[in-house]
Scaffold this motif. Structure first.
Motif, PDB file in Angstrom:
ATOM      1  N   LYS A   1      -5.728  -7.199   4.909  1.00 13.59           N
ATOM      2  CA  LYS A   1      -5.773  -6.545   3.709  1.00 13.59           C
ATOM      3  C   LYS A   1      -6.550  -5.115   3.752  1.00 13.59           C
ATOM      4  O   LYS A   1      -6.189  -3.966   3.294  1.00 13.59           O
ATOM      5  CB  LYS A   1      -6.374  -7.175   2.717  1.00 13.59           C
ATOM      6  CG  LYS A   1      -5.463  -8.293   2.249  1.00 13.59           C
ATOM      7  CD  LYS A   1      -6.033  -9.229   0.727  1.00 13.59           C
ATOM      8  CE  LYS A   1      -5.302 -10.158   0.438  1.00 13.59           C
ATOM      9  NZ  LYS A   1      -5.825 -11.255  -0.511  1.00 13.59           N
ATOM     10  N   GLU A   2      -7.634  -5.261   4.582  1.00 11.98           N
ATOM     11  CA  GLU A   2      -8.555  -3.929   4.828  1.00 11.98           C
ATOM     12  C   GLU A   2      -7.950  -3.039   5.618  1.00 11.98           C
ATOM     13  O   GLU A   2      -7.778  -1.751   5.402  1.00 11.98           O
ATOM     14  CB  GLU A   2      -9.784  -4.469   5.433  1.00 11.98           C
ATOM     15  CG  GLU A   2     -10.657  -5.349   4.518  1.00 11.98           C
ATOM     16  CD  GLU A   2     -10.926  -4.563   3.338  1.00 11.98           C
ATOM     17  OE1 GLU A   2     -11.270  -3.668   3.185  1.00 11.98           O
ATOM     18  OE2 GLU A   2     -11.818  -5.420   2.358  1.00 11.98           O
ATOM     19  N   TYR A   3      -7.030  -3.742   6.548  1.00  9.80           N
ATOM     20  CA  TYR A   3      -6.509  -2.874   7.651  1.00  9.80           C
ATOM     21  C   TYR A   3      -5.085  -1.951   6.951  1.00  9.80           C
ATOM     22  O   TYR A   3      -5.023  -0.788   7.176  1.00  9.80           O
ATOM     23  CB  TYR A   3      -5.771  -3.729   8.713  1.00  9.80           C
ATOM     24  CG  TYR A   3      -5.146  -3.338   9.949  1.00  9.80           C
ATOM     25  CD1 TYR A   3      -5.872  -2.284  10.780  1.00  9.80           C
ATOM     26  CD2 TYR A   3      -3.813  -2.878  10.169  1.00  9.80           C
ATOM     27  CE1 TYR A   3      -5.466  -1.693  11.754  1.00  9.80           C
ATOM     28  CE2 TYR A   3      -3.293  -2.287  11.130  1.00  9.80           C
ATOM     29  CZ  TYR A   3      -4.125  -1.506  11.987  1.00  9.80           C
ATOM     30  OH  TYR A   3      -3.622  -1.115  13.005  1.00  9.80           O
ATOM     31  N   ASN A   4      -4.460  -2.961   6.065  1.00 11.58           N
ATOM     32  CA  ASN A   4      -3.557  -2.124   5.225  1.00 11.58           C
ATOM     33  C   ASN A   4      -4.033  -1.040   4.463  1.00 11.58           C
ATOM     34  O   ASN A   4      -3.326   0.215   4.319  1.00 11.58           O
ATOM     35  CB  ASN A   4      -2.812  -2.990   4.309  1.00 11.58           C
ATOM     36  CG  ASN A   4      -1.410  -3.180   4.737  1.00 11.58           C
ATOM     37  OD1 ASN A   4      -0.667  -2.331   5.246  1.00 11.58           O
ATOM     38  ND2 ASN A   4      -0.470  -4.421   4.077  1.00 11.58           N
ATOM     39  N   LYS A   5      -5.067  -1.286   3.767  1.00 13.03           N
ATOM     40  CA  LYS A   5      -5.723  -0.059   2.914  1.00 13.03           C
ATOM     41  C   LYS A   5      -6.329   1.204   3.923  1.00 13.03           C
ATOM     42  O   LYS A   5      -6.018   2.362   3.601  1.00 13.03           O
ATOM     43  CB  LYS A   5      -6.840  -0.654   2.152  1.00 13.03           C
ATOM     44  CG  LYS A   5      -7.606   0.357   1.354  1.00 13.03           C
ATOM     45  CD  LYS A   5      -8.711  -0.458   0.742  1.00 13.03           C
ATOM     46  CE  LYS A   5      -9.473   0.865  -0.022  1.00 13.03           C
ATOM     47  NZ  LYS A   5     -10.778  -0.095  -0.894  1.00 13.03           N
ATOM     48  N   MET A   6      -6.708   0.718   5.024  1.00 24.30           N
ATOM     49  CA  MET A   6      -7.062   1.693   6.074  1.00 24.30           C
ATOM     50  C   MET A   6      -5.843   2.844   6.315  1.00 24.30           C
ATOM     51  O   MET A   6      -5.797   3.910   6.308  1.00 24.30           O
ATOM     52  CB  MET A   6      -7.655   1.360   7.166  1.00 24.30           C
ATOM     53  CG  MET A   6      -7.966   2.340   8.197  1.00 24.30           C
ATOM     54  SD  MET A   6      -8.540   1.836   9.698  1.00 24.30           S
ATOM     55  CE  MET A   6      -7.050   1.253  10.448  1.00 24.30           C
ATOM     56  N   LEU A   7      -4.535   1.953   6.621  1.00 25.67           N
ATOM     57  CA  LEU A   7      -3.527   2.748   7.020  1.00 25.67           C
ATOM     58  C   LEU A   7      -3.085   3.604   5.892  1.00 25.67           C
ATOM     59  O   LEU A   7      -2.578   4.791   6.233  1.00 25.67           O
ATOM     60  CB  LEU A   7      -2.471   1.882   7.569  1.00 25.67           C
ATOM     61  CG  LEU A   7      -2.742   1.053   8.835  1.00 25.67           C
ATOM     62  CD1 LEU A   7      -1.678   0.168   9.009  1.00 25.67           C
ATOM     63  CD2 LEU A   7      -2.952   2.030   9.945  1.00 25.67           C
ATOM     64  N   SER A   8      -3.019   2.970   4.543  1.00 24.99           N
ATOM     65  CA  SER A   8      -2.584   3.897   3.605  1.00 24.99           C
ATOM     66  C   SER A   8      -3.604   5.156   3.143  1.00 24.99           C
ATOM     67  O   SER A   8      -2.946   6.231   3.396  1.00 24.99           O
ATOM     68  CB  SER A   8      -2.681   3.081   2.160  1.00 24.99           C
ATOM     69  OG  SER A   8      -1.686   1.818   2.103  1.00 24.99           O
ATOM     70  N   LEU A   9      -4.857   4.783   3.551  1.00 22.21           N
ATOM     71  CA  LEU A   9      -5.884   6.198   3.361  1.00 22.21           C
ATOM     72  C   LEU A   9      -5.359   7.148   4.726  1.00 22.21           C
ATOM     73  O   LEU A   9      -5.525   8.277   4.482  1.00 22.21           O
ATOM     74  CB  LEU A   9      -7.228   5.592   3.308  1.00 22.21           C
ATOM     75  CG  LEU A   9      -7.703   4.830   2.045  1.00 22.21           C
ATOM     76  CD1 LEU A   9      -9.028   4.224   2.249  1.00 22.21           C
ATOM     77  CD2 LEU A   9      -7.776   5.832   0.980  1.00 22.21           C
ATOM     78  N   PHE A  10      -5.227   6.714   5.612  1.00 23.78           N
ATOM     79  CA  PHE A  10      -4.994   7.433   6.859  1.00 23.78           C
ATOM     80  C   PHE A  10      -3.621   8.280   6.493  1.00 23.78           C
ATOM     81  O   PHE A  10      -3.750   9.364   6.991  1.00 23.78           O
ATOM     82  CB  PHE A  10      -4.605   6.467   8.082  1.00 23.78           C
ATOM     83  CG  PHE A  10      -4.313   7.331   9.358  1.00 23.78           C
ATOM     84  CD1 PHE A  10      -5.067   8.053   9.920  1.00 23.78           C
ATOM     85  CD2 PHE A  10      -3.025   7.306   9.737  1.00 23.78           C
ATOM     86  CE1 PHE A  10      -4.766   8.686  11.309  1.00 23.78           C
ATOM     87  CE2 PHE A  10      -2.388   7.874  11.052  1.00 23.78           C
ATOM     88  CZ  PHE A  10      -3.661   8.661  11.615  1.00 23.78           C
ATOM     89  N   MET A  11      -2.691   7.442   6.133  1.00 23.51           N
ATOM     90  CA  MET A  11      -1.350   8.190   5.806  1.00 23.51           C
ATOM     91  C   MET A  11      -1.617   9.586   4.791  1.00 23.51           C
ATOM     92  O   MET A  11      -0.672  10.172   4.816  1.00 23.51           O
ATOM     93  CB  MET A  11      -0.274   7.406   5.338  1.00 23.51           C
ATOM     94  CG  MET A  11      -0.048   6.308   6.570  1.00 23.51           C
ATOM     95  SD  MET A  11       0.494   7.228   8.273  1.00 23.51           S
ATOM     96  CE  MET A  11       2.196   7.626   7.649  1.00 23.51           C
ATOM     97  N   SER A  12      -2.363   8.973   3.920  1.00 22.52           N
ATOM     98  CA  SER A  12      -2.515  10.034   2.780  1.00 22.52           C
ATOM     99  C   SER A  12      -3.450  11.420   3.115  1.00 22.52           C
ATOM    100  O   SER A  12      -3.670  12.166   2.140  1.00 22.52           O
ATOM    101  CB  SER A  12      -2.935   9.151   1.471  1.00 22.52           C
ATOM    102  OG  SER A  12      -4.127   8.902   1.499  1.00 22.52           O
ATOM    103  N   LYS A  13      -4.318  11.208   4.112  1.00 23.78           N
ATOM    104  CA  LYS A  13      -5.117  12.177   4.447  1.00 23.78           C
ATOM    105  C   LYS A  13      -4.654  13.485   5.109  1.00 23.78           C
ATOM    106  O   LYS A  13      -3.345  13.609   5.479  1.00 23.78           O
ATOM    107  CB  LYS A  13      -6.406  11.797   5.236  1.00 23.78           C
ATOM    108  CG  LYS A  13      -6.020  11.396   6.869  1.00 23.78           C
ATOM    109  CD  LYS A  13      -7.301  11.013   7.544  1.00 23.78           C
ATOM    110  CE  LYS A  13      -6.956  11.124   8.990  1.00 23.78           C
ATOM    111  NZ  LYS A  13      -7.701  11.661   9.729  1.00 23.78           N
TER     112      LYS A  13
END
Length: 163
Positions: free
Chosen positions: A151-163
């Motif tokens: 869950k935390e990993y998915n959130k990190m990937l989402s933030l990474f894609m939006s930066k």
């Protein structure tokens, strides 16, 4: 490297040359650190960012990357058994073995550079999904807290894609 940098500084050689020498020295020093030392540095850097630069655009991604790194390091420490598996991997162990190796790769990506901002690639969540499906109902999945980690990993990937 230290001696070369000292000679450049003492003799007032070209500052651009010195900059390259110091850059390589910094990179080599970083690579010699243990994972724990790298993560400790990241945590102190994050604390400084949070106090002094609350408006940083990618602060949430940096926070999430530090959190995910902690979770991955914890998993890798708990699951060292998979580090030493050889050719005879049982079908029940195979998904854990593959997850262990992909999380190890992700840890290497996360800790490779001094700056989290320099990270340009992560292991895609799509590589994990078929493996997670195979093991999500197991005792080990719960024991290793993989649900929380992903869950935390998915959130990190989402933030990474939006930066």
């Amino acid at each position: 490297m230290e001696k070369i940098a000292d000679i450049y500084s003492y003799n007032d050689y070209d500052t651009e040359e010195l900059m390259h020498i110091q850059s390589i020295k910094k990179a080599k020093d970083w690579l010699l650190k243990t994972d724990k030392e790298k993560q400790d540095y990241r945590k102190s850097y994050l604390q400084m960012l949070t106090v002094h630069f609350q408006d940083e655009q990618d602060l949430e991604y940096i926070k999430q990357a530090v959190l995910v790194t902690d979770r991955i390091l914890t998993f890798l420490q708990k699951a060292t058994y998979y580090q030493n598996l050889s050719d005879n991997i049982s079908s029940s162990e195979e998904p854990f073995y593959r997850i262990y190796n992909m999380l190890w790769c992700e840890k290497e990506y996360l800790l490779y550079f001094t700056s989290i901002r320099a990270i340009k690639v992560h292991v895609p969540i799509d590589l994990f999904k078929p493996l997670i499906i195979k093991i999500e109902d197991t005792k080990k999945y719960k024991e290793y807290e993989l649900d929380r980690l992903f869950k935390e990993y998915n959130k990190m990937l989402s933030l990474f894609m939006s930066k």
